[in-house]
Design an enzyme around this catalytic site. Sequence first.
Site, PDB file in Angstrom:
ATOM      1  N   HIS A 257       0.835  -1.200   0.000  1.00  0.00           N
ATOM      2  CA  HIS A 257       0.000   0.000   0.000  1.00  0.00           C
ATOM      3  C   HIS A 257       0.867   1.247   0.000  1.00  0.00           C
ATOM      4  O   HIS A 257       2.059   1.208   0.320  1.00  0.00           O
ATOM      5  CB  HIS A 257      -0.945   0.011   1.207  1.00  0.00           C
ATOM      6  N   CYS A 271       3.551  -5.024   6.534  1.00  0.00           N
ATOM      7  CA  CYS A 271       3.146  -4.683   5.173  1.00  0.00           C
ATOM      8  C   CYS A 271       4.308  -4.070   4.397  1.00  0.00           C
ATOM      9  O   CYS A 271       5.347  -3.731   4.961  1.00  0.00           O
ATOM     10  CB  CYS A 271       1.980  -3.702   5.200  1.00  0.00           C
TER      11      CYS A 271
END
Length: 296
Positions: A257, A271
């Site tokens: 992201h 992440c």
Amino acid sequence: MTLFTLISMANAKNYFKTHDDMCDGTQTIQCTNDFNTVRNLQIALNRDKHINAKLKVDGRWGEKTKEAVIAFQTYYGLTHTDGWVGKETKSKLDKISKNIKFPKDKQVKHVKLMKYNNYADFRKHTNLRKSYSIYEDKKLLSKANGRNTKLKVDISEQRIRLYVDDKVALCAPCTTGAKRKLEPNTGIIRNQSTPKGTFCIKEKIADKRSTIFGKMYRGKKLVYKGDRRKYKGKKAKYVGASLKNWMRLTSGGIGLHASKYVKRYPGSNGCIRLPYKVSKTIFNKVRKGTPVSIVN
């Protein structure tokens, strides 16, 4: 802009606003990086005691100047922390440098930008572990259709590569999970390393909100920030952290992201953080099912 105009604006209140953007030179990014504006940028960054830049004031755009810009953008919480001296960054520079009297501008040739003929040339001239430089092959990217793409995340280099027809179409910095991550709310240090292996994109959401990390509000007052599962206070409204261009890899919440906190070392909760423009490009070029390998 003529030399006369540059001289007349050298000590103006809105010096940086009146000049072009400053940025890295690649095949897809165009910036003049004029000697005078880069020199004055270096002076302004050196004067800012919050980032301790210590730049050589030589009017040359380079990796150290870009790193100082990123530190500047990060400290002031600007929207983008990619080293691009654009509208928002120039506005902030004008605010912190309004009392600086810059030297008179010199009539010099523009600093030449590095041009990369191909990915091999980019690798040869770039320190991949430290550099924030981004390589893009626009022609190759235009051929991406989802079916012919794959991603590779290299933890040791903190780099992500987008392949189109097995050729590198994009190479950019990223931030993976930290081995030792401090939880501010508990004081516990946990291993949040990004898992290695072969995955595929399971989900794509352009504007996702985290279901775990975010902020808790009671009325308009912020009462907590972090992992909502560890919140022990009174009932409060939860607002998840923004995860633009979300691409899920695991059912456990690991994905790729956009983030303004892209560093040159592991630092996320697992992440893979990407510069905003990079995340948007990748998001638009891959599809659900695109393979993603994470290696060290």
